[in-house]
Design an enzyme around this catalytic site. Sequence first.
Site, PDB file in Angstrom:
ATOM      1  N   LYS A 482     -15.097  20.212   4.207  1.00 33.34           N
ATOM      2  CA  LYS A 482     -16.296  19.492   3.777  1.00 33.34           C
ATOM      3  C   LYS A 482     -16.175  18.004   4.106  1.00 33.34           C
ATOM      4  O   LYS A 482     -15.076  17.518   4.383  1.00 33.34           O
ATOM      5  CB  LYS A 482     -16.492  19.696   2.274  1.00 33.34           C
ATOM      6  CG  LYS A 482     -15.320  19.210   1.447  1.00 33.34           C
ATOM      7  CD  LYS A 482     -15.408  19.688   0.004  1.00 33.34           C
ATOM      8  CE  LYS A 482     -14.217  19.143  -0.771  1.00 33.34           C
ATOM      9  NZ  LYS A 482     -14.033  19.814  -2.051  1.00 33.34           N
ATOM     10  N   TYR A 708     -16.712 -15.960   4.191  1.00 35.10           N
ATOM     11  CA  TYR A 708     -17.792 -16.175   3.220  1.00 35.10           C
ATOM     12  C   TYR A 708     -17.247 -16.693   1.896  1.00 35.10           C
ATOM     13  O   TYR A 708     -16.205 -16.240   1.426  1.00 35.10           O
ATOM     14  CB  TYR A 708     -18.499 -14.851   2.939  1.00 35.10           C
ATOM     15  CG  TYR A 708     -19.389 -14.366   4.061  1.00 35.10           C
ATOM     16  CD1 TYR A 708     -20.462 -15.134   4.508  1.00 35.10           C
ATOM     17  CD2 TYR A 708     -19.151 -13.126   4.651  1.00 35.10           C
ATOM     18  CE1 TYR A 708     -21.284 -14.673   5.529  1.00 35.10           C
ATOM     19  CE2 TYR A 708     -19.970 -12.653   5.661  1.00 35.10           C
ATOM     20  CZ  TYR A 708     -21.033 -13.436   6.101  1.00 35.10           C
ATOM     21  OH  TYR A 708     -21.835 -12.983   7.100  1.00 35.10           O
TER      22      TYR A 708
END
Length: 813
Positions: A482, A708
């Site tokens: 999965k 940043y």
Amino acid sequence: MNIDTNAFCTFLEAEVLGENAQDNLTITNISVDSRSLLNDEHTLFFALQGKNHNGHIYINELITKGVKYFVVSEDNLPKETSGVVYFKVKNTLAAFQKAANFHRSHFNLPVIGITGSKGKTVVKEWLNFLLNEEFSVIKSPKSYNSQTGVPLSVFGIEEKHNLGIFEVGISTIGEMERLEPIVKPTIGVFTAITEEHSEGFESVEQKIQEKIKLFTNVDKIVCEDDIRITSFLSKDKLYSWSFENREAQVFASLQNDTLIITPNAKPSFEVILPFSDNASVRNILTCITTMLLLNYSTEIIKHRIELLYPVELRLQLKDGLNNCTLIDDAYNADYQSLVIALDFLEKHKINKSKTVILSDVFRSGFEEAELYGLVRSLLLNNNITRLIGIGNHITEYLYGIPNTYLFKTTEEFLQKMSVEDFSEETILIKGARAYRFDKIVTALETKTHETVLEVNLNAIRHNLNFYRSKLESKTKIMVMVKAFGYGNGSFEIAKLLAHENVDYLGVAFADEGIDLRKAGVNTKIIVMNPEISAFSAMIAYDLEPEVYSVRELNAFLKVARERNCYQYPIHIKLDTGMHRHGFLTNELQELVELLKTTNVVEVKSIFSHLSSSDMPEYRDFTLDQINMFTKNADYLMSSLDIQPIRHILNTSGVYNFSAYQMEMVRVGIGLYGVGNDEEEMKQLHNVSTLKTRIMQIKEIEDLESVGYGRRFRAVGKTKIATVPIGYADGVHRSWGNGVGYVLINGQQAPIVGSICMDMLMVDVTAIDCVEEDEVIIFGQDLPVTLIANRIKTIPYEILTSVAQRVKRIFYEE
Ligand SMILES: *Cc1c(COP(=O)(O)O)cnc(C)c1O
């Protein structure tokens, strides 16, 4: 080869079954792989038996393909019609090894036997390169050094060979005794000893002692003058090299990129090194020492060492343009490795059409006409859809095969054919280094940035076998693929698992299962979160639903009836405490009543999921879950009078509660190399490596900031490297700002400032590096478990976060 049947049977202690045995058998192919396209009437097939496979079950199919000769150990064999002969033995692996021994006994040639825990394949390939002008060499292909790989290599010896170079690896005690007589080396080479792969041994000493059993009958042993090794070897056989001990046969010192070699009692000479990393230098010294032992002149040694090239053993699967898949094997084209690459192509092809782009082929000791005759039949037997041959020799010999395009040079091919000429095909690109087929790979592959997730298919196979070794041989195994194979890529892994004969694959949603079917995966697939809207498609693609509620079952029955299903396989999920989905105890009666009245579906399995199988503190809770599961499953089985498969264990369940394996287990994370404690981790191999390259390096001044929000301030002059991977690629933002690091040239580079969407910055002041150097985000030496612990998440999340835009490359060694 021609085999005298009587002598062969006596040697193997085999009994012949069938009237059809002739006195002399012509065998051209020895096989242990039922899927090989080379199995034919001149094949001798050994029906090997292991914990998880049994060659006997393929005999019928092989007979229809024309195979006649089988070495077997079981009874109840298909009838010996149409010339079939069985050689019945006690143990087919032992017989396989004995047969190799038998073959070896017909040849009296010098053989170099290489062992050690690292560098075997590199040293073998290099020695082949260094010696094959004077010798007709037979060598192990790729890294065929196992209990079956060694015999397969030795079967390749022919009259024309006058030197063997074989590598031998062992994983535990008692194995070398069986391999030594097969290889029967006359010269021993011990590469390096490391702590790696020590699981099967009590200590490093024991590992060394087992490995040197390869040298029982050699005249000389080439190795490093390492007391851990030499103390076990007899002095008069020793031919060692050393950086420290002037008494060693070869004394070496290193000055920048030059090795100064002083053979015992002879003048020194200098060798310019083509590589300067520590491991390569040691491997080169091993090669030089072997050449000196063989009396090569210093001139030849100097000249040839300079020409050494990196050994690339990986076969890589890459996405190509126009929905093609590429198998990149652009580094060598010897005949033996072509056989392996074609086999790999057949097993991993994702498209129906198989194209081979092949350069001139080499095989020591063979005349060109004979060699290309073999190449021709090899290609024909492999059902190649299209062949593109590049080189002077291949163009001369391989004309006339349908769908063949021949070019003298790689440049000519690149001019005359383009990406538009390829679509929906799996393309093997195999050429010797000099042909520069890497240019073809570059032209045909999908363009993405530098960041890749490399997935090691051997490691997945190893991990699967590790969990299988914890199980009874009759226990079935389901593998969860999965979430895109836990982030690693689903088709390639599902294909591999299908070949390893796992019983079921588990996906989360129907779409994932449909994609697997479209890629040609035929293994049974269970969909764990089936959505009602997808039922119809699921039935069309043979996907089996998990059934977790009466509402869902009714909806499924409705669709299944419309499609006239009869006994369609379903899997009942019981909730035993996870409280995610599944039937609670008080809902079972209603389920029974519903199932009793229909034969539209059939309960193939009943299962439940453990919430805490990795947590020792919840051991009792887990046992309660298991207890409740068996009770409720019993109730369903007796009320419905059925015998379905029962399964409750996930990876850590298998590890910690193997007594409750019942008829099947479901493994996920462990296969991808993540165990839940150190002990377990030690036995697993790392599967995925997320890596990229340095984009830019700059120096900033004291107190300047990075990124940043100016969250990093330099203390003194600081060297900053910018790396093109960010949180949008799956690097958690919380791993930034001094918390986490990446690896550059084996050293830790702390991430400074905030991680950006597509980039991050690291401090490389203390690291010797340049732009374009490789950067490891996670992998063998920086495991996802470590990252997960530090940022308080779980390895599952790290693995499945790697963005789809990151290119996956699968490789096999
Ligand atoms: C994901 C999953 C597994 C596998 O769990 P791992 O811990 O990765 O081994 C097993 N069963 C079910 C129902 C799952 O959803």
